[in-house]
Design a protein around this motif. Structure first.
Motif, PDB file in Angstrom:
ATOM      1  N   LEU A 180      -6.107  -3.790  -7.312  1.00  0.00           N
ATOM      2  CA  LEU A 180      -5.618  -2.498  -6.804  1.00  0.00           C
ATOM      3  C   LEU A 180      -5.015  -2.662  -5.404  1.00  0.00           C
ATOM      4  CD1 LEU A 180      -8.402   0.060  -7.878  1.00  0.00           C
ATOM      5  CD2 LEU A 180      -6.536  -0.864  -9.213  1.00  0.00           C
ATOM      6  N   THR A 181      -5.716  -3.417  -4.541  1.00  0.00           N
ATOM      7  CA  THR A 181      -5.199  -3.636  -3.175  1.00  0.00           C
ATOM      8  C   THR A 181      -3.873  -4.384  -3.225  1.00  0.00           C
ATOM      9  OG1 THR A 181      -7.448  -3.676  -2.294  1.00  0.00           O
ATOM     10  CG2 THR A 181      -5.747  -4.618  -0.907  1.00  0.00           C
ATOM     11  N   ASN A 182      -3.801  -5.435  -4.068  1.00  0.00           N
ATOM     12  CA  ASN A 182      -2.559  -6.220  -4.161  1.00  0.00           C
ATOM     13  C   ASN A 182      -1.398  -5.373  -4.673  1.00  0.00           C
ATOM     14  OD1 ASN A 182      -3.772  -8.488  -3.170  1.00  0.00           O
ATOM     15  ND2 ASN A 182      -4.150  -9.419  -5.164  1.00  0.00           N
ATOM     16  N   HIS A 183      -1.697  -4.502  -5.628  1.00  0.00           N
ATOM     17  CA  HIS A 183      -0.661  -3.640  -6.187  1.00  0.00           C
ATOM     18  C   HIS A 183      -0.152  -2.649  -5.125  1.00  0.00           C
ATOM     19  CE1 HIS A 183       1.728  -1.941  -9.306  1.00  0.00           C
ATOM     20  NE2 HIS A 183       1.175  -0.755  -9.226  1.00  0.00           N
ATOM     21  N   LEU A 184      -1.076  -2.118  -4.339  1.00  0.00           N
ATOM     22  CA  LEU A 184      -0.691  -1.191  -3.265  1.00  0.00           C
ATOM     23  C   LEU A 184       0.162  -1.921  -2.218  1.00  0.00           C
ATOM     24  CD1 LEU A 184      -0.910   1.671  -2.102  1.00  0.00           C
ATOM     25  CD2 LEU A 184      -3.041   1.007  -0.987  1.00  0.00           C
ATOM     26  N   SER A 189       5.327  -2.544   0.304  1.00  0.00           N
ATOM     27  CA  SER A 189       6.320  -3.529   0.760  1.00  0.00           C
ATOM     28  C   SER A 189       7.693  -3.227   0.162  1.00  0.00           C
ATOM     29  CB  SER A 189       5.888  -4.947   0.380  1.00  0.00           C
ATOM     30  OG  SER A 189       4.687  -5.266   1.020  1.00  0.00           O
ATOM     31  N   TYR A 190       7.707  -2.741  -1.056  1.00  0.00           N
ATOM     32  CA  TYR A 190       8.974  -2.435  -1.739  1.00  0.00           C
ATOM     33  C   TYR A 190       9.596  -1.157  -1.173  1.00  0.00           C
ATOM     34  CZ  TYR A 190      12.174  -1.307  -5.577  1.00  0.00           C
ATOM     35  OH  TYR A 190      13.276  -0.996  -6.321  1.00  0.00           O
ATOM     36  N   ARG A 191       8.750  -0.169  -0.867  1.00  0.00           N
ATOM     37  CA  ARG A 191       9.275   1.150  -0.479  1.00  0.00           C
ATOM     38  C   ARG A 191       9.466   1.337   1.012  1.00  0.00           C
ATOM     39  NH1 ARG A 191       5.635   5.127  -4.374  1.00  0.00           N
ATOM     40  NH2 ARG A 191       6.443   4.380  -6.356  1.00  0.00           N
ATOM     41  N   GLN A 192       8.599   0.718   1.837  1.00  0.00           N
ATOM     42  CA  GLN A 192       8.617   1.087   3.257  1.00  0.00           C
ATOM     43  C   GLN A 192       8.573  -0.062   4.239  1.00  0.00           C
ATOM     44  OE1 GLN A 192       6.014   4.515   4.347  1.00  0.00           O
ATOM     45  NE2 GLN A 192       5.325   4.343   2.242  1.00  0.00           N
ATOM     46  N   LEU A 193       7.586  -0.921   4.122  1.00  0.00           N
ATOM     47  CA  LEU A 193       7.270  -1.838   5.215  1.00  0.00           C
ATOM     48  C   LEU A 193       6.665  -3.089   4.616  1.00  0.00           C
ATOM     49  CD1 LEU A 193       6.978  -1.666   8.375  1.00  0.00           C
ATOM     50  CD2 LEU A 193       4.633  -0.929   7.996  1.00  0.00           C
ATOM     51  N   VAL A 195       4.178  -5.586   3.965  1.00  0.00           N
ATOM     52  CA  VAL A 195       2.743  -5.699   4.287  1.00  0.00           C
ATOM     53  C   VAL A 195       2.045  -6.724   3.383  1.00  0.00           C
ATOM     54  CG1 VAL A 195       2.452  -3.371   5.246  1.00  0.00           C
ATOM     55  CG2 VAL A 195       2.235  -3.721   2.773  1.00  0.00           C
ATOM     56  N   MET A 196       2.800  -7.646   2.796  1.00  0.00           N
ATOM     57  CA  MET A 196       2.183  -8.579   1.840  1.00  0.00           C
ATOM     58  C   MET A 196       1.106  -9.462   2.485  1.00  0.00           C
ATOM     59  SD  MET A 196       3.276  -7.725  -1.041  1.00  0.00           S
ATOM     60  CE  MET A 196       2.679  -8.976  -2.149  1.00  0.00           C
ATOM     61  N   ASP A 197       1.173  -9.657   3.806  1.00  0.00           N
ATOM     62  CA  ASP A 197       0.158 -10.491   4.473  1.00  0.00           C
ATOM     63  C   ASP A 197      -0.997  -9.657   5.025  1.00  0.00           C
ATOM     64  OD1 ASP A 197       1.784 -12.640   3.991  1.00  0.00           O
ATOM     65  OD2 ASP A 197       2.804 -12.511   5.927  1.00  0.00           O
ATOM     66  N   GLU A 198      -0.928  -8.348   4.850  1.00  0.00           N
ATOM     67  CA  GLU A 198      -1.902  -7.457   5.513  1.00  0.00           C
ATOM     68  C   GLU A 198      -2.997  -6.972   4.547  1.00  0.00           C
ATOM     69  OE1 GLU A 198      -2.009  -7.176   8.595  1.00  0.00           O
ATOM     70  OE2 GLU A 198      -0.049  -7.953   9.155  1.00  0.00           O
ATOM     71  N   THR A 199      -3.663  -7.916   3.882  1.00  0.00           N
ATOM     72  CA  THR A 199      -4.696  -7.534   2.905  1.00  0.00           C
ATOM     73  C   THR A 199      -5.770  -6.654   3.541  1.00  0.00           C
ATOM     74  OG1 THR A 199      -4.315  -9.633   1.799  1.00  0.00           O
ATOM     75  CG2 THR A 199      -6.312  -8.437   1.187  1.00  0.00           C
ATOM     76  N   TYR A 200      -6.225  -7.040   4.723  1.00  0.00           N
ATOM     77  CA  TYR A 200      -7.323  -6.325   5.382  1.00  0.00           C
ATOM     78  C   TYR A 200      -6.941  -4.873   5.672  1.00  0.00           C
ATOM     79  CZ  TYR A 200     -10.835  -5.172   8.913  1.00  0.00           C
ATOM     80  OH  TYR A 200     -11.841  -4.558   9.602  1.00  0.00           O
ATOM     81  N   GLN A 266       3.694   3.428  14.008  1.00  0.00           N
ATOM     82  CA  GLN A 266       3.754   2.755  12.698  1.00  0.00           C
ATOM     83  C   GLN A 266       3.036   3.641  11.697  1.00  0.00           C
ATOM     84  OE1 GLN A 266       2.882  -1.537  12.539  1.00  0.00           O
ATOM     85  NE2 GLN A 266       5.054  -1.481  12.138  1.00  0.00           N
ATOM     86  N   ILE A 267       3.846   4.341  10.898  1.00  0.00           N
ATOM     87  CA  ILE A 267       3.263   5.327   9.986  1.00  0.00           C
ATOM     88  C   ILE A 267       3.693   5.038   8.554  1.00  0.00           C
ATOM     89  CG2 ILE A 267       3.360   7.773   9.325  1.00  0.00           C
ATOM     90  CD1 ILE A 267       3.334   8.423  12.311  1.00  0.00           C
ATOM     91  N   LEU A 268       2.724   5.070   7.666  1.00  0.00           N
ATOM     92  CA  LEU A 268       3.038   4.949   6.235  1.00  0.00           C
ATOM     93  C   LEU A 268       3.046   6.345   5.639  1.00  0.00           C
ATOM     94  CD1 LEU A 268       0.717   2.062   4.972  1.00  0.00           C
ATOM     95  CD2 LEU A 268       3.164   1.949   5.382  1.00  0.00           C
TER      96      LEU A 268
END
Length: 396
Positions: A180-184, A189-193, A195-200, A266-268
């Motif tokens: 679930l976290t990886n999918h989010l 990353s596709y839509r906004q920003l 974040v592929m390295d930002e698991t935490y 920095q806002i999602l």
């Protein structure tokens, strides 16, 4: 003699002596972007000042313990001076392992517990068996229950009758918190920003804003509306780890519906991700995993049981594991199982107060059980008979 109960999960280890309180500690090591050479273990995560770009080193892969070097370091830390100060010669251990664990992993675990750490005695058991023990202890008039354990790597559905697990009813769905976290991360990353390295950080976002939809199509329509009519949308302020240590959701009245932000913020903006990500627990086929969702798998598991036992399972569904904390999770499971179950059967879904530590509480009760000594394998036993005695005694 004291008993240490260790629910050795793929993401969190729940550990404590049976006469004390439980501690929930990350079961992994970390490397941070700022100090690449230093490795942090378990609860040393709190020492990392800037956890952006945090790299996880996990002992588990796909739900099985495969990296013994990392696991040993975590255990050394947990059993060592600063944590539990374990006196191995005078301590029993109750430790959990996955369903249908590989015998090579079981043998390695026996060796490490008895030969390296030299525990006085050990009991290897599934987390679901501990949950069922706790449930039957609280509801001693019930004969059956079915445990849904939705954790980091996967979701298991396991029926129990009089404390014995019914192997023919066990279902495994390969959707857990990690997926679930990886999918989010991928969606954001596709839509906004990127974040592929930002698991935490994204794991925190998931826990703060995601929920289980009760009506997916209706929520999807709301998520497409513009401005204030879109009641699904939330703005999430990302941490910068200097002035903002932890990300948070903006209150609705402070949200900016124009889409224009001050530089530096920095806002999602999260809309349908909020419910589309947990939806994978109910419809794994949404992302191409050809498996049943939780409610279908529950009904399928119960249908594999003898007919006279089925009503007892429907009225004793127990939810455990971290994913059960999504708002709306219990209600959705109830609603869908109710729709699939025969009309004449009563359906009851129980979400314990602390679903993450529920199995640990069961282990604590088990350690106080008068028959506990009959269940364990002592070090003497192991030295005399080797792995064979563990295989015989532990029903896993």
């Amino acid at each position: 003699m004291s008993t240490l109960v260790l629910d050795n999960g793929a993401y969190f280890a729940k550990i404590g002596y049976s006469h004390e309180k439980v501690s929930v500690i990350p079961n992994c090591q970390f490397r941070s972007k700022t100090s690449r050479l230093k490795t942090f273990t378990a609860n040393q995560l709190d020492e990392i000042k800037d956890p952006s770009g945090l790299f996880y080193i996990l002992p588990f892969q796909k739900g099985f313990l495969v990296n013994w070097d990392v696991q040993r370091k975590v255990w050394d830390h947990l059993f060592g001076k600063e944590m539990f100060k374990v006196d191995f010669a005078d301590t029993n251990i109750v430790i959990t392992e996955p369903y249908f664990n590989f015998s090579s992993i079981q043998e390695s675990m026996n060796e490490i517990l008895f030969e390296e750490y030299q525990f006085q005695s050990a009991l290897r058991i599934n987390a679901g068996s501990l949950s069922s023990h706790r449930y039957f202890h609280e509801n001693n008039s019930e004969l059956c229950c079915i445990v849904v354990d939705s954790g980091f790597s996967s979701t298991h559905i396991v029926p129990y009758c009089r404390g014995r697990k019914m192997k023919e009813g066990i279902c495994r769905i390969t959707v857990g918190g990690k997926l679930l976290t990886n999918h989010l991360k991928e969606i954001i990353s596709y839509r906004q920003l990127h974040v592929m390295d930002e698991t935490y950080v994204i794991n925190q976002v998931k826990e703060d804003v995601c929920y289980v939809s009760q009506d997916f199509c209706k929520d999807m329509e709301i998520a497409q509306l513009k401005g204030e009519d879109n009641t699904v949308m939330r703005e999430y302020v990302l941490p910068d780890f200097s002035s903002i240590k932890k990300g948070f959701c903006k209150p609705r009245e402070e949200m900016n519906f124009t889409g224009k932000y001050k530089t530096g913020d920095q806002i999602l903006r999260l809309t349908n991700e909020r419910f589309a990500v947990p939806e994978m627990l109910f419809h794994p086929s949404d992302i191409g995993i050809q498996e049943m969702g939780i409610p279908e798998a529950l009904v399928n598991s119960i249908n594999n049981m003898p007919e006279e036992m089925q009503p007892h399972f429907y009225k004793n569904i127990v939810l455990t594991g971290g994913n059960t904390l999504f708002p709306g999770y219990r209600d959705r499971v109830y609603k869908e199982v109710r729709a699939l179950a025969p009309v004449e059967y009563e359906v009851s879904v129980v979400l314990p107060q602390n679903p993450i530590c529920y199995p640990w509480e069961g282990g604590k009760l088990l350690a106080e059980n008068p028959d506990f000594e009959e269940m364990v394998v002592t070090r003497e036993d192991y030295e005399e008979n080797g792995h064979y005695v563990c295989e015989e005694k532990f029903d896993v």
